[in-house]
Design a protein around this motif. Structure first.
Motif, PDB file in Angstrom:
ATOM      1  N   PHE A  14      50.752  29.468  42.859  1.00  0.00           N
ATOM      2  CA  PHE A  14      51.475  30.561  42.218  1.00  0.00           C
ATOM      3  C   PHE A  14      50.892  30.863  40.841  1.00  0.00           C
ATOM      4  N   VAL A  15      50.583  29.791  40.089  1.00  0.00           N
ATOM      5  CA  VAL A  15      49.982  29.975  38.767  1.00  0.00           C
ATOM      6  C   VAL A  15      48.628  30.672  38.903  1.00  0.00           C
ATOM      7  N   ASP A  16      47.827  30.246  39.897  1.00  0.00           N
ATOM      8  CA  ASP A  16      46.540  30.900  40.125  1.00  0.00           C
ATOM      9  C   ASP A  16      46.718  32.387  40.420  1.00  0.00           C
ATOM     10  N   PHE A  17      47.730  32.715  41.213  1.00  0.00           N
ATOM     11  CA  PHE A  17      47.982  34.115  41.562  1.00  0.00           C
ATOM     12  C   PHE A  17      48.296  34.938  40.321  1.00  0.00           C
ATOM     13  N   ILE A  18      49.177  34.411  39.466  1.00  0.00           N
ATOM     14  CA  ILE A  18      49.558  35.135  38.249  1.00  0.00           C
ATOM     15  C   ILE A  18      48.350  35.284  37.325  1.00  0.00           C
ATOM     16  N   GLU A  19      47.607  34.183  37.144  1.00  0.00           N
ATOM     17  CA  GLU A  19      46.452  34.238  36.248  1.00  0.00           C
ATOM     18  C   GLU A  19      45.400  35.233  36.732  1.00  0.00           C
ATOM     19  N   SER A  20      45.160  35.277  38.055  1.00  0.00           N
ATOM     20  CA  SER A  20      44.146  36.196  38.586  1.00  0.00           C
ATOM     21  C   SER A  20      44.539  37.646  38.354  1.00  0.00           C
ATOM     22  N   ARG A  21      45.859  37.911  38.281  1.00  0.00           N
ATOM     23  CA  ARG A  21      46.309  39.277  38.000  1.00  0.00           C
ATOM     24  C   ARG A  21      46.145  39.615  36.521  1.00  0.00           C
ATOM     25  N   LEU A  22      46.270  38.601  35.667  1.00  0.00           N
ATOM     26  CA  LEU A  22      46.074  38.823  34.241  1.00  0.00           C
ATOM     27  C   LEU A  22      44.587  38.983  33.909  1.00  0.00           C
ATOM     28  N   HIS A  23      43.755  38.140  34.547  1.00  0.00           N
ATOM     29  CA  HIS A  23      42.311  38.205  34.325  1.00  0.00           C
ATOM     30  C   HIS A  23      41.615  37.559  35.517  1.00  0.00           C
ATOM     31  N   PRO A  24      40.648  38.246  36.162  1.00  0.00           N
ATOM     32  CA  PRO A  24      40.031  37.714  37.390  1.00  0.00           C
ATOM     33  C   PRO A  24      39.269  36.406  37.196  1.00  0.00           C
ATOM     34  N   PHE A  25      38.914  36.071  35.940  1.00  0.00           N
ATOM     35  CA  PHE A  25      38.134  34.865  35.675  1.00  0.00           C
ATOM     36  C   PHE A  25      39.014  33.640  35.474  1.00  0.00           C
ATOM     37  N   TRP A  26      40.300  33.844  35.258  1.00  0.00           N
ATOM     38  CA  TRP A  26      41.206  32.733  34.968  1.00  0.00           C
ATOM     39  C   TRP A  26      41.676  32.080  36.262  1.00  0.00           C
ATOM     40  N   SER A  27      41.809  30.771  36.234  1.00  0.00           N
ATOM     41  CA  SER A  27      42.368  30.040  37.366  1.00  0.00           C
ATOM     42  C   SER A  27      42.690  28.619  36.940  1.00  0.00           C
ATOM     43  N   SER A  29      43.099  26.108  39.165  1.00  0.00           N
ATOM     44  CA  SER A  29      42.475  25.137  40.064  1.00  0.00           C
ATOM     45  C   SER A  29      41.247  25.643  40.794  1.00  0.00           C
ATOM     46  N   MET A  30      40.964  26.938  40.759  1.00  0.00           N
ATOM     47  CA  MET A  30      39.863  27.493  41.540  1.00  0.00           C
ATOM     48  C   MET A  30      38.612  27.688  40.678  1.00  0.00           C
ATOM     49  N   PRO A  31      37.505  27.010  40.999  1.00  0.00           N
ATOM     50  CA  PRO A  31      36.264  27.224  40.246  1.00  0.00           C
ATOM     51  C   PRO A  31      35.775  28.666  40.416  1.00  0.00           C
ATOM     52  N   LYS A  32      35.417  29.284  39.306  1.00  0.00           N
ATOM     53  CA  LYS A  32      34.882  30.641  39.340  1.00  0.00           C
ATOM     54  C   LYS A  32      33.685  30.738  38.396  1.00  0.00           C
ATOM     55  N   ILE A  33      32.791  31.677  38.701  1.00  0.00           N
ATOM     56  CA  ILE A  33      31.629  31.924  37.843  1.00  0.00           C
ATOM     57  C   ILE A  33      31.525  33.423  37.590  1.00  0.00           C
ATOM     58  N   ARG A  34      30.970  33.781  36.411  1.00  0.00           N
ATOM     59  CA  ARG A  34      30.856  35.184  36.020  1.00  0.00           C
ATOM     60  C   ARG A  34      29.419  35.470  35.611  1.00  0.00           C
ATOM     61  N   LEU A  35      28.814  36.497  36.194  1.00  0.00           N
ATOM     62  CA  LEU A  35      27.402  36.800  35.969  1.00  0.00           C
ATOM     63  C   LEU A  35      27.141  37.211  34.524  1.00  0.00           C
ATOM     64  N   THR A  52      30.824  29.616  33.518  1.00  0.00           N
ATOM     65  CA  THR A  52      31.786  28.910  34.365  1.00  0.00           C
ATOM     66  C   THR A  52      33.177  28.948  33.729  1.00  0.00           C
ATOM     67  N   ASN A  53      34.209  28.973  34.582  1.00  0.00           N
ATOM     68  CA  ASN A  53      35.567  28.959  34.029  1.00  0.00           C
ATOM     69  C   ASN A  53      36.038  27.523  33.792  1.00  0.00           C
ATOM     70  N   ARG A  54      37.216  27.393  33.228  1.00  0.00           N
ATOM     71  CA  ARG A  54      37.719  26.072  32.844  1.00  0.00           C
ATOM     72  C   ARG A  54      37.921  25.168  34.054  1.00  0.00           C
ATOM     73  N   ALA A  55      38.427  25.724  35.159  1.00  0.00           N
ATOM     74  CA  ALA A  55      38.639  24.916  36.363  1.00  0.00           C
ATOM     75  C   ALA A  55      37.324  24.358  36.881  1.00  0.00           C
ATOM     76  N   PHE A  56      36.268  25.172  36.833  1.00  0.00           N
ATOM     77  CA  PHE A  56      34.942  24.723  37.261  1.00  0.00           C
ATOM     78  C   PHE A  56      34.493  23.529  36.425  1.00  0.00           C
ATOM     79  N   ARG A  57      34.583  23.668  35.105  1.00  0.00           N
ATOM     80  CA  ARG A  57      34.081  22.605  34.227  1.00  0.00           C
ATOM     81  C   ARG A  57      34.907  21.330  34.372  1.00  0.00           C
TER      82      ARG A  57
END
Length: 396
Positions: A14-27, A29-35, A52-57
């Motif tokens: 649920f937190v991931d869902f809310i964060e992704s709506r606020l900003h696609p890079f935030w999560s 628990s889900m590792p994400k990368i941005r070009l 890399t996002n915080r979850a990735f690191r």
């Protein structure tokens, strides 16, 4: 005893869902990368640098110090509403400057340390790779795995020393874009003090400036870039890898660990060459080889028939314990399951991404890339590159 009110909907998803709506890079628990940037290494090899996002690191640093040379990322890309997953080799090491980053770039990124970025090398071919290297906008966010893969120095148990109390010498052999996982591997090996030799077979000379910089910094590093169209670059007078090619190198092959990555033709040549070289004490050079390949149509050095979707082997029965299903297999476990209408998890279908890895409870399987037989007990195998030699039970 009550421990406090914990509503079920307040979960990580649920937190991931809310964060992704606020900003696609935030999560959470889900590792994400941005070009961040692209860099052309050659006409047919592009490096992509990602933040890399915080979850990735957090997840990468929890399992290891960032990542190891030779590992890769699984990247998910949505094209026309369909998610595609691909695996790409990581370039360089955590906190290790890449050779094309100039002083001005370093100054701009000083507030974002290199350990917060990853770089992969991609050959622009196919639907996904073409999009990533040519059309994906800078700043695009992608879902990814943390660094993974066992094509590493640790896999070779390199803590052991030679009989002369020295670190084991390492030979890296690649063809084409198989050079990409070697970049981090060789850098790590040189940092650790190994004697390193590189052989790279390609249609053109690739990354010569980078290899020369390493050779200047590390006298124990030697490289041979074989342009298959230029006879002046050949080893032992041939454009192909042969036993004579290996014997011309200044290496004690009995003590040398070999890492190989590339085409079916290269790996076939390597195993055939290894079979022709006699080592003392009955040792086999083949046992010193660790392979990361880009395909499963691999000819074994014993010249046994290659197994693919069209070829057959004596049929065996494969039992899927968790699903209470079974099917007859005369090819790879993955292909046989699909032929029987059973869907198994998979990714690259080439033995690289590890997504098809599962638990074998009993039975013997054969790896079609290396020709090695498994033991009869519990172990993890990859269904895309193994065929059943006996009846097999999988915990799937």
């Amino acid at each position: 005893m009550a421990t406090g009110y914990r509503p079920e909907w307040v979960q990580g998803a649920f937190v991931d869902f809310i964060e992704s709506r606020l900003h696609p890079f935030w999560s959470l628990s889900m590792p994400k990368i941005r070009l961040l940037a692209r860099h052309r290494l050659s006409d047919d090899l592009i490096a992509l640098r990602f933040e890399t996002n915080r979850a990735f690191r957090q997840q990468a640093l929890r399992t290891q110090e960032g990542w190891q040379g030779g590992q890769y990322l699984n990247v998910s890309v949505a094209l026309a509403g369909i998610f595609h997953q691909r695996s790409y080799s990581l370039v360089g090491l955590p906190e290790h400057p890449l050779w094309w980053i100039d002083d001005s770039t370093k100054a701009k990124t000083s507030k974002n340390p290199l350990r917060h970025t990853v770089t992969v090398a991609i050959k622009p071919q196919g639907l996904v790779s073409d999009y990533l290297t040519k059309r994906m906008p800078i700043g695009t966010t992608l879902q990814s795995s943390v660094p993974t893969g066992s094509f590493t120095l640790a896999q070779a148990s390199l803590v052991k020393e030679t009989e002369h109390n020295q670190l084991a010498p390492l030979l890296f052999i690649a063809s084409g874009s198989g050079i990409t996982p070697m970049l981090g591997l060789i850098t790590e090996a040189l940092h650790n003090g190994h004697h390193v030799i590189l052989l790279h077979y390609n249609r053109t000379i690739l990354l010569q400036s980078q290899w020369q910089q390493l050779a200047t910094a590390y006298p124990e590093f030697t490289y041979h870039l074989i342009d298959t169209a230029d006879a002046s670059t050949y080893l032992a007078g041939t454009r192909h890898l042969t036993a004579d090619s290996l014997l011309t190198l200044d290496l004690s092959l009995a003590e040398t660990q070999i890492f190989a990555c590339g085409s079916r033709a290269l790996l076939t040549s390597l195993y055939n060459a290894a079979a022709q070289i006699t080592l003392p004490d009955g040792k086999s050079l083949r046992d010193n080889i660790i392979v990361e390949s880009f395909g499963t149509n691999f000819f074994d050095a014993t010249h046994e028939p290659t197994l693919n979707k069209e070829s057959t082997a004596p049929p065996q029965t494969v039992y899927l314990r968790a699903r209470q299903r079974q099917f007859s297999s005369d090819t790879t476990l993955l292909a046989a399951a699909e032929k029987a209408g059973i869907r198994l998890t998979h990714g690259c279908r080439q033995g690289i991404c590890q997504l098809c890895r599962c638990h074998k409870i009993s039975g013997v399987v054969k790896n079609i890339q290396t020709g090695k037989l498994s033991h009869d007990g519990n172990e993890f195998i990859q269904t895309c590159i193994n065929v059943a030699v006996t009846d097999v039970v999988l915990d799937v």
